[in-house]
Design a protein around this motif. Structure first.
Motif, short mmCIF file in Angstrom:
data_model
loop_
_atom_site.label_atom_id
_atom_site.label_comp_id
_atom_site.label_asym_id
_atom_site.label_seq_id
_atom_site.Cartn_x
_atom_site.Cartn_y
_atom_site.Cartn_z
N ILE A 119 -5.58 5.43 -2.57
CA ILE A 119 -6.24 6.57 -2.14
C ILE A 119 -5.57 7.70 -2.61
O ILE A 119 -6.58 9.56 -2.20
CB ILE A 119 -6.23 6.30 -0.32
CG1 ILE A 119 -7.28 7.74 0.80
CG2 ILE A 119 -4.38 6.69 0.05
CD1 ILE A 119 -7.00 7.02 1.78
N MET B 117 -7.83 0.95 3.35
CA MET B 117 -7.54 -0.19 3.25
C MET B 117 -8.40 -0.18 1.51
O MET B 117 -8.16 -1.20 1.08
CB MET B 117 -7.80 -1.32 4.72
CG MET B 117 -8.27 -2.48 3.92
SD MET B 117 -10.03 -2.83 3.66
CE MET B 117 -11.17 -2.74 4.84
N GLU B 118 -10.07 -0.20 2.09
CA GLU B 118 -10.79 -0.05 0.89
C GLU B 118 -9.79 0.33 -0.66
O GLU B 118 -10.59 -0.28 -1.27
CB GLU B 118 -11.95 0.15 1.64
CG GLU B 118 -12.25 0.04 2.66
CD GLU B 118 -13.88 1.09 3.45
OE1 GLU B 118 -15.09 -0.10 3.48
OE2 GLU B 118 -14.22 1.57 2.76
N CYS B 119 -10.38 1.43 -0.46
CA CYS B 119 -9.38 2.27 -1.86
C CYS B 119 -8.42 0.71 -2.38
O CYS B 119 -8.17 1.18 -3.63
CB CYS B 119 -9.06 3.64 -1.26
SG CYS B 119 -10.04 4.52 -0.75
N THR C 103 0.79 -1.13 -0.30
CA THR C 103 0.05 0.06 -0.17
C THR C 103 1.32 1.52 -0.16
O THR C 103 0.52 1.83 -0.93
CB THR C 103 -0.86 0.06 1.36
OG1 THR C 103 -1.62 -1.18 1.41
CG2 THR C 103 -1.95 1.09 1.33
N THR D 82 -4.31 -6.11 -8.25
CA THR D 82 -5.08 -5.86 -7.71
C THR D 82 -5.25 -4.76 -7.00
O THR D 82 -6.05 -3.42 -7.62
CB THR D 82 -5.62 -6.68 -6.50
OG1 THR D 82 -5.66 -7.96 -6.69
CG2 THR D 82 -6.55 -6.29 -5.86
N SER E 185 -8.02 8.12 -5.01
CA SER E 185 -9.41 8.13 -4.86
C SER E 185 -9.72 9.46 -3.49
O SER E 185 -11.30 9.82 -4.18
CB SER E 185 -10.08 7.15 -4.67
OG SER E 185 -9.38 6.11 -3.40
N ASP F 165 -8.23 -2.37 -1.92
CA ASP F 165 -9.06 -3.30 -2.55
C ASP F 165 -9.72 -3.00 -3.76
O ASP F 165 -10.04 -4.55 -4.08
CB ASP F 165 -9.82 -3.90 -1.14
CG ASP F 165 -8.82 -4.47 0.19
OD1 ASP F 165 -7.50 -5.23 0.00
OD2 ASP F 165 -9.84 -5.23 1.00
N GLN F 166 -9.86 -1.92 -3.55
CA GLN F 166 -11.18 -1.74 -5.14
C GLN F 166 -10.11 -0.94 -6.07
O GLN F 166 -10.34 -0.85 -7.36
CB GLN F 166 -12.06 -0.84 -4.60
CG GLN F 166 -12.57 -0.48 -3.75
CD GLN F 166 -13.46 0.10 -2.80
OE1 GLN F 166 -13.15 0.99 -2.70
NE2 GLN F 166 -14.37 -0.24 -1.84
N HIS G 28 -6.34 3.73 8.84
CA HIS G 28 -7.87 3.74 8.10
C HIS G 28 -8.20 3.03 7.75
O HIS G 28 -7.65 2.60 6.50
CB HIS G 28 -7.68 5.83 7.67
CG HIS G 28 -8.74 6.27 7.65
ND1 HIS G 28 -9.66 6.19 6.94
CD2 HIS G 28 -9.44 7.28 8.72
CE1 HIS G 28 -10.63 6.79 7.12
NE2 HIS G 28 -10.88 8.08 8.19
N ARG G 29 -9.54 3.49 8.00
CA ARG G 29 -10.58 1.72 6.96
C ARG G 29 -10.68 2.45 5.10
O ARG G 29 -10.05 1.77 4.71
CB ARG G 29 -11.56 2.00 7.59
CG ARG G 29 -12.56 1.12 6.27
CD ARG G 29 -14.00 0.72 7.42
NE ARG G 29 -14.52 -0.48 6.82
CZ ARG G 29 -16.06 -0.26 6.79
NH1 ARG G 29 -16.58 -0.05 7.73
NH2 ARG G 29 -16.48 -0.79 6.16
N SER G 30 -10.52 3.78 5.02
CA SER G 30 -10.13 3.80 3.65
C SER G 30 -9.20 3.52 2.93
O SER G 30 -8.61 3.13 1.53
CB SER G 30 -11.11 6.06 3.67
OG SER G 30 -9.53 5.97 3.75
#
Length: 300
Positions: free
Chosen positions: A267, A258-260, A60, A92, A270, A262-263, A254-256
């Motif tokens: 960050i 990780m989410e960014c 990341t 990914t 996005s 994975d998607q 921060h959750r975002s």
């Protein structure tokens, strides 16, 4: 030679002889066909993003650093190499699943997304297929990903290293010119032990360690704003002081982020105005100051 610089695990004379013989035999196998250390054509600076341990956010960090460097004025002149042959993450995180094309010289052309040139073993094998290779095969793959790819022209090539201090690290350090390494670690003791090993390994092979990224250092509640130090507050800072290398940036969990990742929408892409993205830009700024480009290649 690298293994000969590593202290034997025991001071008993008998075990020291066994260790020395093992090191000499291993070095004969490993270095027998290694080419001379050379720069990657068309690449100004090579940066290794490494960790002694998996799961600390190294990939990341590498992805967001590369995109932040591009945003600092290096448009289309930043590359990202996924050197984690066994567990590639870049396909990914960079939202790429095509196969690279070959040019007229049978050299692979990197895939491109978010303005970053990318190459990964994950582009060459099916997503669910495991890589079951011994060390020399891994080293050969690393050579292919560095020498048989049309990287240049690049200002910076960010290399997402596999965790640990094994064959990939040895191959890269002995065959290409590396300008600096960044160590990523969480503040917990078990991660810092391995981060210390990674730092010492780079020093033994004469690669400058630019600094430490302390990752997942704290968590701030989105409801009440309370900050919680999940591991310990000063973990990496103590290591920084001990090894005399700086903390480049301190990135809370921060959750975002990780989410960014994975998607496939990092960050920095996005949510470029978020506090997390600003920290990655801070890291990119530090890297540029530590590794300035040649005068003829400064971004306009």
């Amino acid at each position: 030679m690298l293994l000969q610089k590593i202290a034997p695990p025991c001071q008993t004379p008998h075990l020291r002889r066994i260790w020395t013989d093992l090191c000499q035999e291993q070095m004969r196998k490993v270095t027998g066909n290694i080419p001379k250390k050379l720069p990657i054509p068309g690449v100004d600076k090579v940066i290794l993003v490494a960790s002694g341990k998996g799961g600390v956010g190294k990939s990341t960090t590498a992805v967001n650093l590369a995109i932040a460097l591009r945003g600092e004025g290096h448009s289309n002149r930043v590359g990202l190499l996924d050197a984690d042959v066994y567990g590639p993450s870049i396909p990914t995180m960079m939202n790429l699943d095509d196969s690279p094309e070959l040019n007229d010289q049978n050299v692979m052309l990197p895939l491109l997304n978010y303005g970053i040139k990318c190459m990964s073993m994950g582009f060459l094998v099916k997503k669910d297929n495991p890589i079951v290779w011994r060390g020399l095969m891994v080293m050969s793959a690393i050579q292919q990903l560095t020498r048989q790819v049309r990287w240049g022209p690049l200002d910076y090539l960010v290399v997402d290293m596999p965790p640990g201090t094994g064959d990939a690290q040895l191959s890269l350090s002995q065959t290409i010119v590396v300008d600096g390494a960044i160590i990523v670690s969480t503040p917990q003791d078990i991660a810092l032990i391995d981060a210390r090993k990674g730092t010492e390994m780079f020093r033994k092979v004469n690669i400058p360690v630019l600094g430490i990224v302390q990752n997942m250092s704290s968590f701030t509640c989105s409801n009440c704003g309370h900050r919680e130090d999940i591991f310990k507050r000063e973990g990496a800072r103590n290591l920084s002081s001990e090894l005399s290398i700086p903390i480049l940036v301190d990135i809370p969990i921060h959750r975002s982020i990780m989410e960014c990742a994975d998607q496939g929408h990092p960050i920095v892409v996005s949510k470029p105005e978020s506090e997390s993205a600003k920290l990655y830009y801070q890291l990119a700024d530090s890297v540029q100051k530590l590794l300035p480009l040649k005068a003829t290649q400064q971004p306009g």
